[in-house]
Design a protein around this motif. Structure first.
Motif, short mmCIF file in Angstrom:
data_model
loop_
_atom_site.label_atom_id
_atom_site.label_comp_id
_atom_site.label_asym_id
_atom_site.label_seq_id
_atom_site.Cartn_x
_atom_site.Cartn_y
_atom_site.Cartn_z
N VAL A 1 0.81 -1.21 0.00
CA VAL A 1 0.00 0.00 0.00
C VAL A 1 0.85 1.27 0.00
N ALA A 2 2.05 1.19 0.52
CA ALA A 2 2.87 2.39 0.76
C ALA A 2 3.06 3.25 -0.49
N ASP A 3 3.34 2.66 -1.63
CA ASP A 3 3.54 3.44 -2.85
C ASP A 3 2.28 4.19 -3.26
N ASP A 4 1.12 3.55 -3.11
CA ASP A 4 -0.14 4.21 -3.45
C ASP A 4 -0.41 5.39 -2.52
N LEU A 5 -0.05 5.26 -1.26
CA LEU A 5 -0.24 6.36 -0.32
C LEU A 5 0.64 7.55 -0.67
N ASP A 6 1.81 7.28 -1.25
CA ASP A 6 2.70 8.35 -1.67
C ASP A 6 2.27 8.98 -2.99
N THR A 7 1.58 8.21 -3.82
CA THR A 7 1.24 8.65 -5.17
C THR A 7 -0.10 9.36 -5.26
N TYR A 8 -1.09 8.88 -4.52
CA TYR A 8 -2.46 9.38 -4.66
C TYR A 8 -2.91 10.16 -3.43
N MET A 9 -4.04 10.84 -3.58
CA MET A 9 -4.66 11.52 -2.45
C MET A 9 -5.27 10.49 -1.51
N VAL A 10 -5.38 10.89 -0.26
CA VAL A 10 -5.91 10.00 0.77
C VAL A 10 -6.98 10.75 1.56
N ALA A 11 -8.00 10.02 1.98
CA ALA A 11 -9.05 10.60 2.82
C ALA A 11 -9.48 9.57 3.85
N LEU A 12 -10.06 10.02 4.93
CA LEU A 12 -10.70 9.13 5.90
C LEU A 12 -12.19 9.13 5.61
N VAL A 13 -12.77 7.94 5.53
CA VAL A 13 -14.20 7.81 5.27
C VAL A 13 -14.83 7.08 6.45
N GLU A 14 -15.89 7.67 6.96
CA GLU A 14 -16.56 7.13 8.13
C GLU A 14 -17.53 6.02 7.73
N LEU A 15 -17.46 4.91 8.46
CA LEU A 15 -18.46 3.86 8.33
C LEU A 15 -19.58 4.22 9.29
N ARG A 16 -20.65 4.74 8.75
CA ARG A 16 -21.77 5.20 9.56
C ARG A 16 -22.68 4.04 9.93
N ALA A 17 -23.18 4.09 11.13
CA ALA A 17 -24.16 3.09 11.55
C ALA A 17 -25.46 3.40 10.83
N ARG A 18 -26.03 2.43 10.19
CA ARG A 18 -27.27 2.64 9.48
C ARG A 18 -28.42 2.57 10.46
#
Length: 96
Positions: A74-91
């Protein structure tokens, strides 16, 4: 609430923006632009979680950004692309 790291890939001006989750193989989202792709990502995460639950499995715990950086897959992709945190919402479930 759990937050999963999402990787955002822009493929070019005439192509969709893709979002994928290193901790959740096969969980993807997309949109015509970054904003739309990120708006769609929580729904993709929720649908993935529901699918896993319907199979009687549990979602893996989300790894931290630091843990993902230590993962050579995963490390190369983290260096190459944008990253975000996405919340897993309780439905919310309707009362019976």
């Amino acid at each position: 609430m759990a937050y999963y790291v999402a990787i955002i890939e822009e493929a070019g001006p005439d192509l969709a923006v893709g979002v994928w989750f290193p901790d959740l193989p096969g969980c993807t989202s997309a949109g015509d632009d970054i904003d739309e792709a990120l708006r769609n990502a929580p729904d993709a995460l929720q649908l993935y979680a529901e699918g896993v639950a319907s199979e009687g499995r549990s979602l893996p715990a989300p790894r931290t950004f630091t843990e993902l950086k230590a993962d050579p897959e995963v490390a190369d992709d983290l260096d190459t692309y944008m990253v975000a945190l996405v919340e897993l919402r309780a439905r919310a479930h309707a009362a019976e």
